[in-house]
Structures are given as structure tokens and as C-alpha cells.
Design an enzyme around this catalytic site. Sequence first.
Site, PDB file in Angstrom:
ATOM      1  N   GLY A  88       0.793  -1.221   0.000  1.00 57.40           N
ATOM      2  CA  GLY A  88       0.000   0.000   0.000  1.00 57.40           C
ATOM      3  C   GLY A  88       0.824   1.269   0.000  1.00 57.40           C
ATOM      4  O   GLY A  88       0.304   2.332  -0.349  1.00 57.40           O
ATOM      5  N   HIS A 461      -9.075   2.110   3.528  1.00 58.67           N
ATOM      6  CA  HIS A 461      -8.539   1.677   4.817  1.00 58.67           C
ATOM      7  C   HIS A 461      -9.383   0.549   5.391  1.00 58.67           C
ATOM      8  O   HIS A 461      -9.980   0.690   6.452  1.00 58.67           O
ATOM      9  CB  HIS A 461      -8.495   2.861   5.792  1.00 58.67           C
ATOM     10  CG  HIS A 461      -7.758   4.045   5.263  1.00 58.67           C
ATOM     11  ND1 HIS A 461      -8.297   5.317   5.241  1.00 58.67           N
ATOM     12  CD2 HIS A 461      -6.532   4.139   4.699  1.00 58.67           C
ATOM     13  CE1 HIS A 461      -7.416   6.145   4.694  1.00 58.67           C
ATOM     14  NE2 HIS A 461      -6.341   5.463   4.363  1.00 58.67           N
TER      15      HIS A 461
END
Length: 524
Positions: A88, A461
Site C-alpha cells: 500500500g 482503509h
Amino acid sequence: MTQKNLTYDYIIIGSGFGGSVSALRLSQKGYKVLVVEKGKWYKATDFPKTNWNLRKWLWMPYLRFFGIMKLSIFKHIAIISGTGVGGGSLVYANTLPTPKSTFFNSGSWSSLNNWEDDLKPYYKEALRMLGAAQNPSLYDGDKALKAVAKDLNITQKFNPTRVAVFFGTPNKTVKDPYFNGEGPDRAGCNFCGACMTGCRHNAKNTLDKNYLYLAQKQGATILAENEVYDIQPLDKNDSALGYEVSMKRSTRIFGKHQKITTKGVIFSGGVLGTVKLLLALKAKSLPHLSDHLGEDIRSNNETLISVSTLEKDKNLSKGIAIGSILDTDENSHLEICRYGEGSNAWKLAHLPYVTGSNVFSRLFKTAIKLIKNPVDYFKIYVSNGWAKNTVVLLFMQTLDSTLRFKRNTLGKMISTVSSGKAPTPFIPESIALVKSYSKAIKGVSTSFALETLAGIPSTAHILGGAVMGENTESGVIDKDNKVFGYKNMLVIDGSMISANPGVNPSLTITAIAERAMDQIPNKQ
């Protein structure tokens, strides 16, 4: 087979924040480490210049797209995640906030430790390793957010972000500024706004510039473009003897399969990688995994809504991806996200922003907006440079609700509501802030089409699914990240997050990973 004959001491599945920390710290402790990453290994010049280069931006293997960003759509939520060596960190917006106290004192992990105090030194080390610095420059999009703060009489709640970026002199390359010359050369940020399509200027402190880079110097091996699909204990009665890990090429239709033995396994593929794999393994080769697997999935109660200015003198793409933050109340905050000029592909997936309890009312309101404001929406979709004129308002809350991920009869991972209300893109506080920001930049709001059509929010998230607990009744792992039911097996990534942080979780994942590695002794 004895442990002396095992190929590796640890195989780490995934190279994001948890996996990269594990790779470095285990290598420093003398262990032989292999990191397996599904995505490709991107160097700075490999990243797409704009997100119109879909093959390098999106991960869609069935279309032969092997980019750095993956979009996964479930019944209750759409999820943006990263792929590639560095996970990420390649696609995230660099922000490194510490959660408020509520995070440390809630959720399934709250009674296991005094987390806020225990994690303080690990947060400090994570900030050092990730090269945290305060954003030194505010641009048009940030100034508009500051104007919103003034209008709401909360100017003191507006702040520049703390980010993983080397600011230095723009575009000037210097010797490693972080690790006494042991790291790679770096170049100063030029505030192009393209952090989330991959930094082509060597300024973003992605994990391949710190943890993974140093891990390789310590002897760790990184195997990109491979995906783990099975893990078998070498002895079904004693998992301490090690595991056989099966993997295949992820970027080829008829890729090579291989099996490698290891003493320990660390799952670090993020929620979508780790939980999906563990659910499959529980159904066949790792039956003793906790029945709590897949529970306590959280999304930070986010909304992602775009606002495009109609003023010609503004350039909202200038700056870092997220340059400022506004704490709107004790449970919520707002950030503005930007893409680099030319990265206009997102506009194809947007519709006018509307709210409503059902799809029919939302579609009706959408049509009314288009009819009433045809010139404005023509500018957004046709004549304007979307990225130059648009910011994405990222709204987050610490308020809690959870989903559950499970496997259906076809073996596909699906979502269900576990506790509280289902996530929604229509949060009253968010709606009010969109109106305020739109007024500040004389803008028009749009949102991801799925929000209008299906009423489901988007998140970057996604957290939980393999949370900490006192036992298998409340969690999948213990307070030291060790998997219940198996030896030398850990989960260290976003799926271990056991409460709602309400902020970008990258720093927290890094800090908890540092703590987990601190519990493992040096190799004898």
C-alpha cells in the site's frame, strides 16, 4: 524432514507495512527470510505518468493489467488497496497520523495490554524509519480547507499533515538522508500531486526505500509476481516442525508453481489478501484457525466525495497527495486528496453527488442536477482537466460498526453486516462538509458511481478480520500477533487492527509490526 533441512526460517506473504517491517527485523535477528509479493516490482520510472495508463495503474489480471492499485467491490463496501513490492505504500497518500486514545481502549484487543503506553516507542521508531516530516507547503486545495475551518470557527483544528516524504530541494538528488548512507539516494519533492499514482521523482518514502531496501542488504529475498495459495503443516500433529508453502506466478496464465518449506509463516497481505487466504486455508489445510476469522472488519466510517472547482485560476493538483487535515469534531476529521495534473481517469467513474434512501430517488436527483446544471457538469466531464480542478474529500470517523467477511458456497469471499449499521456514504457530518468545501472553491460535487447506484461507500482503509483477542472466542491472534492453533505463524498487517483508528492506519500497522518483531528472539 528436520528444521535444519527447511529452506527458510520465515516466509512473509505480502510486502506492505507489516511484511516489510517483519522482513528487516527478522533478517537483523539472523533469520533467513523470503518475502512473497503478488504484485510487480516497480521502480520510479515504471510508474504511470497519469492514471490513464490503466495497465500500470490498476491491478486487473484478467485484463492483463498489473498496476499498483486494486479496486474490490463487495455488497457493503468498495475497497481501494495497493499491489506491488512495497504494498500500500506505493499508492497511499503518505500520511502518518497517530490515533486518538479511543482506539487503544476499545475493540477486542483493549483488555490485552496498555496499548497507548506500550506502543509509544514503536510509533517513534516507525516515524523515524518512514522519514516522517510535516508538510511545509500549502496550496490551493489546502487553503480552501483552511477557509472552511475559519468559516466553521475551528481554525485551530486545521493543520498541515505529517507525511512520509523527503522534502529537501525540489528535484535535487542527494545521498541517503535517513540511514547514515545505508539507504538509497533520494530527491526532493516537487509537489506534483502524483503520490497516489506512484512517485516518479524518488521523493516518496515508500517501503522499498527503507524497510525492504535495508532488509535486502541484510540478506532477505524478495520474490515478486508470485501468489501463495496453500500452506500445509509438515506434521499435522506438530506445526512447530514447519510448513510447506505452495505458490504460483500471479502475472502469467500458465505460471510456474513451486513449493517451499519454512519454519514460520507471516501473513502480511492486507485484509483482502490475508483474510481471503486464511478463510480458504481454514476450509482445507489449517482447520484449527479460529472461528472468529473474518469478523470485526472495519472501514474507518469513511466517505470519499469529489469536488471540482469552476474557477479557472485554481490548480488543485498542486501539492502532496494529502497536505492538510481538519479535525471537525472529537470523532471526525476531513482531509483533501489530490491527483497529479493529467490523472483524469477517475471522472469516468463519477456521477453527480446526491443522497437518498434508495436508488430510484438518487437517480432522480442525479437527473435533476444534470438538467439544472448542464454547463457545470459538461466542464467537469469534458472540458476541464479533472485532476487540476478537483479534490477528493476524505472524511473519517472513529465511531464503530463492523462487517464480516466469509466464503460463500462457490468459495468467493463476501461481506455481511456483523454489528451496528451497514457502512453508508451518506453521513450527515460529511454531507455538511461537502457543502462547505464546495462553497469555498465555487465547486460542484461528484462521487463514485457505486455510491449513487448501490448506496455503498468506498474506503482505502479496510481493517480487521484477523483481530487480537484473549482466545479463539474473541480473536484470531494473541497480543503478540501469534495465530491461535499454530506455532510460528503470525498475522502482521491491516487485518490485525482490532479497533477503529479513525485515521490512516499505515503508521499504526508499522508500529504494531515493530512491537511484534521485538517479541521474537534472535536466531540461535
